[in-house]
Write a protein that holds these residues in place. Structure first.
Motif, mmCIF file in Angstrom:
data_model
loop_
_atom_site.group_PDB
_atom_site.id
_atom_site.type_symbol
_atom_site.label_atom_id
_atom_site.label_comp_id
_atom_site.label_asym_id
_atom_site.label_seq_id
_atom_site.Cartn_x
_atom_site.Cartn_y
_atom_site.Cartn_z
ATOM 1 N N CYS A 1 14.477 1.884 7.857
ATOM 2 C CA CYS A 1 13.497 0.818 7.684
ATOM 3 C C CYS A 1 12.781 1.077 6.357
ATOM 4 C CB CYS A 1 12.507 0.746 8.851
ATOM 5 S SG CYS A 1 11.514 2.229 9.081
ATOM 6 N N ARG A 2 11.736 0.350 6.081
ATOM 7 C CA ARG A 2 11.010 0.531 4.823
ATOM 8 C C ARG A 2 9.539 0.834 5.091
ATOM 9 N NH1 ARG A 2 13.710 -0.650 0.286
ATOM 10 N NH2 ARG A 2 15.712 -1.736 0.493
ATOM 11 N N LEU A 3 8.994 1.727 4.279
ATOM 12 C CA LEU A 3 7.589 2.115 4.366
ATOM 13 C C LEU A 3 6.842 1.495 3.193
ATOM 14 C CD1 LEU A 3 5.627 4.284 5.880
ATOM 15 C CD2 LEU A 3 5.912 5.540 3.751
ATOM 16 N N VAL A 4 5.788 0.732 3.495
ATOM 17 C CA VAL A 4 5.002 0.052 2.470
ATOM 18 C C VAL A 4 3.611 0.670 2.411
ATOM 19 C CG1 VAL A 4 4.144 -2.169 1.643
ATOM 20 C CG2 VAL A 4 6.267 -2.074 2.972
ATOM 21 N N VAL A 5 3.102 0.891 1.188
ATOM 22 C CA VAL A 5 1.790 1.502 0.974
ATOM 23 C C VAL A 5 0.953 0.553 0.117
ATOM 24 C CG1 VAL A 5 0.548 3.472 0.002
ATOM 25 C CG2 VAL A 5 2.750 3.825 1.152
ATOM 26 N N TRP A 6 -0.276 0.237 0.584
ATOM 27 C CA TRP A 6 -1.153 -0.695 -0.141
ATOM 28 C C TRP A 6 -2.585 -0.181 -0.123
ATOM 29 C CZ3 TRP A 6 -5.495 -3.660 0.744
ATOM 30 C CH2 TRP A 6 -5.746 -4.708 -0.140
ATOM 31 N N HIS A 7 -3.236 -0.270 -1.285
ATOM 32 C CA HIS A 7 -4.645 0.115 -1.402
ATOM 33 C C HIS A 7 -5.390 -1.004 -2.114
ATOM 34 C CE1 HIS A 7 -8.148 2.125 -3.308
ATOM 35 N NE2 HIS A 7 -8.185 2.801 -2.169
ATOM 36 N N GLU A 8 -6.650 -1.206 -1.769
ATOM 37 C CA GLU A 8 -7.407 -2.351 -2.275
ATOM 38 C C GLU A 8 -7.530 -2.382 -3.793
ATOM 39 O OE1 GLU A 8 -12.021 -1.534 -1.939
ATOM 40 O OE2 GLU A 8 -11.029 -0.905 -0.080
ATOM 41 N N ILE A 9 -7.526 -1.241 -4.458
ATOM 42 C CA ILE A 9 -7.606 -1.191 -5.918
ATOM 43 C C ILE A 9 -6.214 -1.059 -6.534
ATOM 44 C CG2 ILE A 9 -8.517 0.054 -7.918
ATOM 45 C CD1 ILE A 9 -10.610 -1.453 -6.254
ATOM 46 N N LEU A 10 -5.394 -0.216 -5.953
ATOM 47 C CA LEU A 10 -4.036 0.006 -6.453
ATOM 48 C C LEU A 10 -3.149 -1.214 -6.255
ATOM 49 C CD1 LEU A 10 -1.679 1.959 -7.346
ATOM 50 C CD2 LEU A 10 -1.435 2.499 -4.911
ATOM 51 N N GLY A 11 -3.336 -1.906 -5.132
ATOM 52 C CA GLY A 11 -2.354 -2.902 -4.714
ATOM 53 C C GLY A 11 -1.195 -2.178 -4.053
ATOM 54 N N PHE A 12 0.022 -2.677 -4.237
ATOM 55 C CA PHE A 12 1.200 -2.027 -3.659
ATOM 56 C C PHE A 12 1.556 -0.787 -4.471
ATOM 57 C CE2 PHE A 12 1.669 -6.328 -2.009
ATOM 58 C CZ PHE A 12 2.011 -6.079 -0.688
ATOM 59 N N ASN A 13 1.798 0.304 -3.781
ATOM 60 C CA ASN A 13 2.239 1.517 -4.476
ATOM 61 C C ASN A 13 3.614 1.269 -5.093
ATOM 62 O OD1 ASN A 13 2.054 4.227 -5.288
ATOM 63 N ND2 ASN A 13 3.318 4.894 -3.553
ATOM 64 N N GLY A 14 3.692 1.425 -6.404
ATOM 65 C CA GLY A 14 4.937 1.110 -7.098
ATOM 66 C C GLY A 14 4.930 -0.263 -7.726
ATOM 67 N N GLY A 15 3.758 -0.925 -7.720
ATOM 68 C CA GLY A 15 3.667 -2.239 -8.355
ATOM 69 C C GLY A 15 4.389 -3.317 -7.571
ATOM 70 N N ARG A 16 4.940 -4.286 -8.292
ATOM 71 C CA ARG A 16 5.599 -5.422 -7.632
ATOM 72 C C ARG A 16 6.772 -4.968 -6.767
ATOM 73 N NH1 ARG A 16 6.788 -10.680 -11.144
ATOM 74 N NH2 ARG A 16 4.503 -10.588 -11.065
ATOM 75 N N LYS A 17 7.515 -3.966 -7.243
ATOM 76 C CA LYS A 17 8.640 -3.467 -6.444
ATOM 77 C C LYS A 17 8.161 -2.833 -5.141
ATOM 78 C CE LYS A 17 11.808 -2.590 -10.303
ATOM 79 N NZ LYS A 17 12.597 -1.554 -11.032
ATOM 80 N N GLY A 18 6.915 -2.355 -5.165
ATOM 81 C CA GLY A 18 6.373 -1.712 -3.976
ATOM 82 C C GLY A 18 6.175 -2.647 -2.805
ATOM 83 N N ARG A 19 6.241 -3.959 -3.061
ATOM 84 C CA ARG A 19 6.142 -4.920 -1.960
ATOM 85 C C ARG A 19 7.245 -4.713 -0.939
ATOM 86 N NH1 ARG A 19 3.002 -9.551 -2.857
ATOM 87 N NH2 ARG A 19 1.992 -9.610 -4.902
ATOM 88 N N ASP A 20 8.393 -4.243 -1.407
ATOM 89 C CA ASP A 20 9.530 -4.009 -0.509
ATOM 90 C C ASP A 20 9.512 -2.611 0.087
ATOM 91 O OD1 ASP A 20 10.559 -6.567 -0.955
ATOM 92 O OD2 ASP A 20 11.607 -5.912 -2.763
ATOM 93 N N GLY A 21 8.568 -1.770 -0.375
ATOM 94 C CA GLY A 21 8.463 -0.434 0.171
ATOM 95 C C GLY A 21 9.608 0.468 -0.234
ATOM 96 N N SER A 22 9.666 1.623 0.408
ATOM 97 C CA SER A 22 10.726 2.600 0.147
ATOM 98 C C SER A 22 11.499 2.856 1.435
ATOM 99 C CB SER A 22 10.134 3.920 -0.373
ATOM 100 O OG SER A 22 9.146 4.413 0.510
ATOM 101 N N GLU A 23 12.799 3.015 1.311
ATOM 102 C CA GLU A 23 13.647 3.190 2.491
ATOM 103 C C GLU A 23 13.452 4.566 3.106
ATOM 104 O OE1 GLU A 23 18.360 2.917 3.837
ATOM 105 O OE2 GLU A 23 17.688 1.994 1.943
ATOM 106 N N ILE A 24 13.296 4.612 4.405
ATOM 107 C CA ILE A 24 13.183 5.854 5.157
ATOM 108 C C ILE A 24 14.064 5.735 6.398
ATOM 109 C CG2 ILE A 24 10.830 6.383 4.373
ATOM 110 C CD1 ILE A 24 9.831 5.246 7.037
ATOM 111 N N LYS A 25 14.164 6.833 7.140
ATOM 112 C CA LYS A 25 14.968 6.818 8.353
ATOM 113 C C LYS A 25 14.166 7.391 9.507
ATOM 114 C CE LYS A 25 19.380 8.287 10.347
ATOM 115 N NZ LYS A 25 20.623 9.059 10.145
ATOM 116 N N VAL A 26 14.192 6.693 10.628
ATOM 117 C CA VAL A 26 13.502 7.135 11.833
ATOM 118 C C VAL A 26 14.508 7.809 12.757
ATOM 119 C CG1 VAL A 26 12.122 6.420 13.819
ATOM 120 C CG2 VAL A 26 11.869 5.229 11.623
ATOM 121 N N GLU A 27 14.223 9.049 13.127
ATOM 122 C CA GLU A 27 15.090 9.794 14.033
ATOM 123 C C GLU A 27 14.656 9.543 15.474
ATOM 124 O OE1 GLU A 27 17.690 11.439 13.228
ATOM 125 O OE2 GLU A 27 17.493 11.616 11.052
#
Length: 289
Positions: free
Chosen positions: A247-273
């Motif tokens: 799945c994807r993990l998304v990180v957002w902060h009120e000043i930063l916005g999405f972590n990673g900028g615009r690409k951060g909207r899609d988050g980063s891929e991770i795996k749940v065991e």
């Protein structure tokens, strides 16, 4: 009598045990005897979850760089009566909460973290234990303290609501504007409370504020699933009963916005065991240059 084959089998058994132990605790060998912590490791079996189709996730958000200084709000510029000014100062200086970062650990508080499927057209089907919102969680309490809103950031699932309380002697205004939710603007006399139930999911963040006291503001995000969190004072977050697999993990902060900028909207891929808790380790964030 010394048996070379038996000795070798015993040695291999010991090596196998060590490899399994290191893999289980999240440590891996990189040549020789050097130990390195992996970025995502299986740290424990989830004893509360016998369903291997679901697992847990945890992690911590840290600030990357010099810790921002918490600046004091200049209340002298506000048109406050002496009694109101005394109340706002009654708990100490009123600090700007743009960034709330622990000076020692660099842990960041009030960061939103949530999960989404790899394919946005799909949904993360929640565990049956998360499909019903408990009655005592239908309304999340927010207090208007002298130092601001407590808590400063709230995450809701659609169907939950807010109970805004003004237990102090100063009047406030409860105001927010959304897209899916109707705009809201009501005065809050001293000693009053207002319930706003059944929020609808919003793609963006809602800002709750008090127009007469512009430094008073908080953020609210409303999700259509239960896999979201707001970081604690130590920067930690945790998800339980998450469908196993990628799945994807998304990180957002009120000043930063999405972590990673615009690409951060899609988050980063991770795996749940399934049937276990996976530690994502430390995730560093900082404002875009």
């Amino acid at each position: 009598m010394f048996n070379e084959q038996q000795f070798e089998r015993e040695q291999e058994s010991r090596r196998s045990f060590i490899r399994d132990f290191l893999s289980y605790t999240g440590w891996v060998f990189l040549g020789g005897a050097e130990l390195v912590r992996s970025s995502q490791v299986l740290i424990a079996g989830d004893k509360a979850n016998s369903d291997k189709n679901f697992g847990g996730l945890r992690g911590r958000i840290l600030f990357d760089g010099s810790v921002p200084e918490a600046k004091e709000v200049d209340l002298s510029k506000a048109n406050l009566a002496p009694s109101e000014l005394d109340w706002f100062k009654s708990m100490g200086p009123v600090l700007n909460q743009d960034w709330v970062v622990d000076a020692k650990s660099k842990a960041v508080r009030w960061v939103y973290v949530w999960l989404q499927p790899l394919d946005k057209k799909q949904l993360l089907v929640p565990h049956e234990s998360l499909t019903v919102i408990p009655e005592d969680k239908k309304l999340i309490v927010v207090d208007q303290d002298p130092t601001g809103y407590v808590p400063h950031a709230v995450a809701l699932q659609a169907g939950q609501g807010l109970l805004m309380r003004n237990q102090g002697p100063v009047g406030h205004v409860f105001n927010f504007t959304g897209f899916e939710n109707e705009p809201f603007n009501k005065t809050m006399p001293p000693g009053s409370e207002i319930a706003v139930p059944n929020f609808k999911a919003e793609k963006g963040a809602l800002q709750v504020n008090c127009p007469p006291h512009p430094w008073e503001r908080m953020f609210l995000r409303v999700f259509d699933h239960p896999y979201f969190a707001v970081t604690q004072a130590d920067g930690t977050f945790e998800f339980k009963m998450v469908p196993s697999g990628p799945c994807r993990l998304v990180v957002w902060h009120e000043i930063l916005g999405f972590n990673g900028g615009r690409k951060g909207r899609d988050g980063s891929e991770i795996k749940v065991e399934g049937g276990a808790v996976s530690d994502l380790g430390d995730i560093k964030i900082k404002p875009m240059a």
